[in-house]
Design an enzyme around this catalytic site. Structure first.
Site, PDB file in Angstrom:
ATOM      1  N   GLU A 162      31.815  18.940  55.970  1.00 35.49           N
ATOM      2  CA  GLU A 162      32.267  17.795  55.160  1.00 35.49           C
ATOM      3  C   GLU A 162      33.127  16.784  55.923  1.00 35.49           C
ATOM      4  OE1 GLU A 162      34.103  19.468  51.669  1.00 35.49           O
ATOM      5  OE2 GLU A 162      32.408  20.788  51.265  1.00 35.49           O
ATOM      6  N   GLU A 272      24.413  25.618  49.728  1.00 37.18           N
ATOM      7  CA  GLU A 272      25.359  25.909  48.625  1.00 37.18           C
ATOM      8  C   GLU A 272      24.795  25.478  47.259  1.00 37.18           C
ATOM      9  OE1 GLU A 272      29.290  24.453  49.474  1.00 37.18           O
ATOM     10  OE2 GLU A 272      29.132  24.858  51.611  1.00 37.18           O
TER      11      GLU A 272
END
Ligand code: G3I
Length: 361
Positions: A162, A272
């Site tokens: 991220e 995810e």
């Protein structure tokens, strides 16, 4: 979405919808006879798995059995992050990841490493110590110690997680991460350190939002191109696919992103996947079907361009999901974002994944 994908999507949905329209128990009964997801994934030449918490594997035999049955790969939801492994400067705690390694070994599963360098899950002492003079040494000590310890256990690492967040308005869409004190090349440095520690590992850049945020997807693609152009040892990109009902899917943008990744010769991984359903109808049968349809839409769009090497859901059962956390779900409404329900019964989302894997075999 090209015509072929659209037709397959509609056929798939109608097919899955027909089955998915069965009430929970009947649906689960109908699907119990089908082979587990890990087996379908293997037939397709990929790995299916899920994020798990080591305490849940220990305390809940039904959950542990479901993970053993369905997953060919597992990843620690929390145990392999800095905040668990090195909560204090002079203390390394590998107990969580070691427990996952033990479980994976007993069930012929691979273990994924999540994550080495992230702006989140950093203990306060790191944030206090981190500056231009100390950052390289801190990063090097962490990556060397952790990757070396799991040389024989972890073959795939989310090296950086991220790092792109355009809303921070920094150059190239970088997130205002504590690691930026090293300069924008902290990402490249992390990959080089991970490769130096384990030159056999598959090294992944992991992020979210490419299926609904075209601006962010483009910034991630540009980052990947810069890393490739500088011969950084990166092997692929992880699409987290937290594809909740809060964001409108942009399947064309997702298709474009996946083609960009394929053009660079990089692997795709779905790392995810879960479907936040807090804005969907209360009726469970209807909600499960909508979650399954969204799952299928995302997966079919990705698979239509390139088969991912790994497909993980962020959790396996609705009993254990981060989406139950109060801050994610203030109303406390039960959520149904994952392939198995709270009693480990297979749901329409499970069938949607099963179907996509079957078609990919
Ligand atoms: O288990 C400990 C407990 O022993 C301790 O007393 C308590 C004190 O804070 O913490 C507990 O750990 C919590 C952990 O989840 C396990 O439940 C941490 O506080 C909590 O911060 C941690 O949250 C995790 C979060 O990442 C931050 O690490 C979530 O479970 C996890 O689902 C979430 O996962 C992230 C991915 O890593 C990256 N992509 C987004 C995804 C969802 O946010």
């Amino acid at each position: 979405m090209n015509r072929l994908t659209r037709r397959r999507f509609l056929q798939g949905c109608l097919g899955a919808a027909a089955v998915a329209a069965l009430p929970g128990a009947a649906f689960a009964e109908n699907s119990e006879a089908l082979p587990p997801l890990r087996q379908m994934a293997l037939r397709a030449g990929i790995e299916y798995g899920a994020a798990v918490g080591s305490p849940h594997l220990k305390q809940d035999p039904a959950f542990a059995a479901a993970v053993a049955r369905e997953c060919g790969v597992i990843v620690g939801e929390y145990e392999t992050k800095w905040s668990f492994i090195r909560a204090r400067r002079d203390e390394w705690n590998f107990s969580g990841t070691d427990a996952l390694w033990d479980f994976a070994g007993r069930h012929d599963q691979s273990l994924r490493g999540h994550t080495l360098i992230w702006h989140n899950a950093l203990p306060n002492w790191v944030k206090d110590d981190l500056n231009a003079a100390t950052a390289q040494q801190l990063m090097e000590a962490h990556i060397n110690t952790v990757v070396t310890r799991y040389l024989d256990a972890i073959a795939t690492w989310d090296v950086v997680n991220e790092a792109i967040y355009p809303s921070d308005h920094l150059e190239n869409g970088y997130r205002q991460s504590p690691w930026l004190v090293m300069g924008a090349d902290y990402i490249e440095k992390a990959f080089r350190l991970a490769h130096a520690a384990n030159d056999n590992a598959t090294l992944i850049y992991n992020d979210y939002g490419v299926e609904f945020d075209a601006r962010k997807a483009d910034k991630i693609l540009s980052l990947l191109r810069r890393l490739k152009d500088s011969d950084t040892p990166i092997h692929g990109v992880g699409l987290q696919c937290h594809s909740g009902n809060g964001e409108k899917l942009d399947l064309r943008g997702l298709n474009r992103f996946c083609r960009g990744v394929a053009d660079m010769g990089l692997e795709l991984q779905i790392t995810e996947l879960d479907i936040k359903d807090t804005r969907l109808p209360d009726d469970e049968t209807e909600r499960d079907m909508l979650v399954a349809e969204r799952t299928r839409a995302v997966l079919e769009t990705i698979f239509a361009v390139q088969k991912p090497t790994q497909l993980l859901t962020w959790g396996l059962s609705d009993q254990y999901t981060w989406l139950l956390d109060k801050k994610m779900n203030p109303s406390g409404r039960p959520v149904r974002p994952l392939p198995l329900d709270r009693t480990m019964r297979r749901k329409p989302m499970w069938l949607a994944i099963h179907d996509v894997l079957r078609q990919a075999a």
